[in-house]
Write an enzyme that holds these catalytic residues in place. Structure first.
Site, PDB file in Angstrom:
ATOM      1  CG  HIS A   1      -2.049   0.941   1.198  1.00  0.00           C
ATOM      2  ND1 HIS A   1      -1.798   2.317   1.281  1.00  0.00           N
ATOM      3  CD2 HIS A   1      -3.346   0.899   0.953  1.00  0.00           C
ATOM      4  CE1 HIS A   1      -3.006   3.082   1.498  1.00  0.00           C
ATOM      5  NE2 HIS A   1      -3.907   2.281   0.692  1.00  0.00           N
TER       6      HIS A   1
ATOM      7  CD  GLU B   1      -5.056   2.230  -3.043  1.00  0.00           C
ATOM      8  OE1 GLU B   1      -6.024   2.455  -2.432  1.00  0.00           O
ATOM      9  OE2 GLU B   1      -3.938   1.867  -2.524  1.00  0.00           O
TER      10      GLU B   1
END
EC number: 5.3.1.1
Length: 214
Positions: free
Chosen positions: A85, A133
């Site tokens: 992430h 993302e």
């Protein structure tokens, strides 16, 4: 479509969010999973919702103080894990090692990436899915599928060129049914979101609105 709700370290009630996610998943038929803090994995899994870890480290049993062991999250009830992430970046070698650890424990995997080039590199490592993302949009009010649809389409194409078996999820700013529908139209197989549910006054209502786009 797959909906993966990352609770990060937000000051929400993980069991309440998990219960809402379980109920909305059962009512809608949409696959919804929740990724809480590692300390809350057991409690979230006990609700019956599909439970994911936010991270596992590229380690096995041994002298690794402070690390997250794949076997430990699996024992706690997790069936999948995020990896890389933007708030917990890894080297490509460590991503590969974390994927090996997840495979060792039968955890499903999603590797996060910033752009189509990173998506291609991540897909080459053989995860179950990659999530695109752009960091600038994470936690904001504008979905990447709306602000930058080309990056979603590019990510889908990049992953498909490397390994058509790797799904692509859309993250960053996703919060509404319209966002989910837009992600699907662009070729995404799921969405990864956090604040739209974890920071909502009514997580159940937020989830119900989200799956209305399916």
């Amino acid at each position: 479509m797959f909906v993966l709700v990352n609770l990060k370290a937000y000051p929400c009630d993980p069991v309440a969010v998990a219960t809402a996610a379980r109920d909305v998943a059962e009512a809608s038929g949409v696959r919804i999973a929740v990724a809480p803090q590692a300390a809350h994995l057991d409690a979230v899994a006990e609700t019956g919702v599909e439970t994911w870890a936010q991270h596992v480290d590229p380690i096995a049993h041994g002298s690794h103080t402070g690390h997250t062991l794949a076997e430990a999250v699996a024992d706690a009830g997790a069936t999948g894990t995020l990896c890389n992430h933007s708030e917990h970046r890894l080297t490509l070698a460590d991503v590969d090692g974390a994927l090996d650890a997840a495979e060792r424990t039968d955890l499903e995997t999603v590797v996060c990436a910033n752009n189509p080039d990173q998506v291609a590199a991540a897909a080459a490592l053989g995860p179950d899915a990659v999530a695109v993302e752009p960091p600038a949009l994470i936690g904001g009010d504008v979905s990447v599928s709306t602000a930058d649809p080309d990056i979603v389409e590019g990510a889908v194409a990049a992953a498909g060129a490397v390994d058509p078996e790797v799904d692509v999820y859309c993250g960053a700013g996703v919060s509404t049914g319209d966002d989910l529908a837009a992600a699907a139209d662009l070729g995404a197989a799921g969405v990864l979101l956090a604040s739209g549910v974890a920071k909502a006054d009514d997580p159940r209502a937020a989830l119900e609105d989200l799956v209305s786009g399916v």
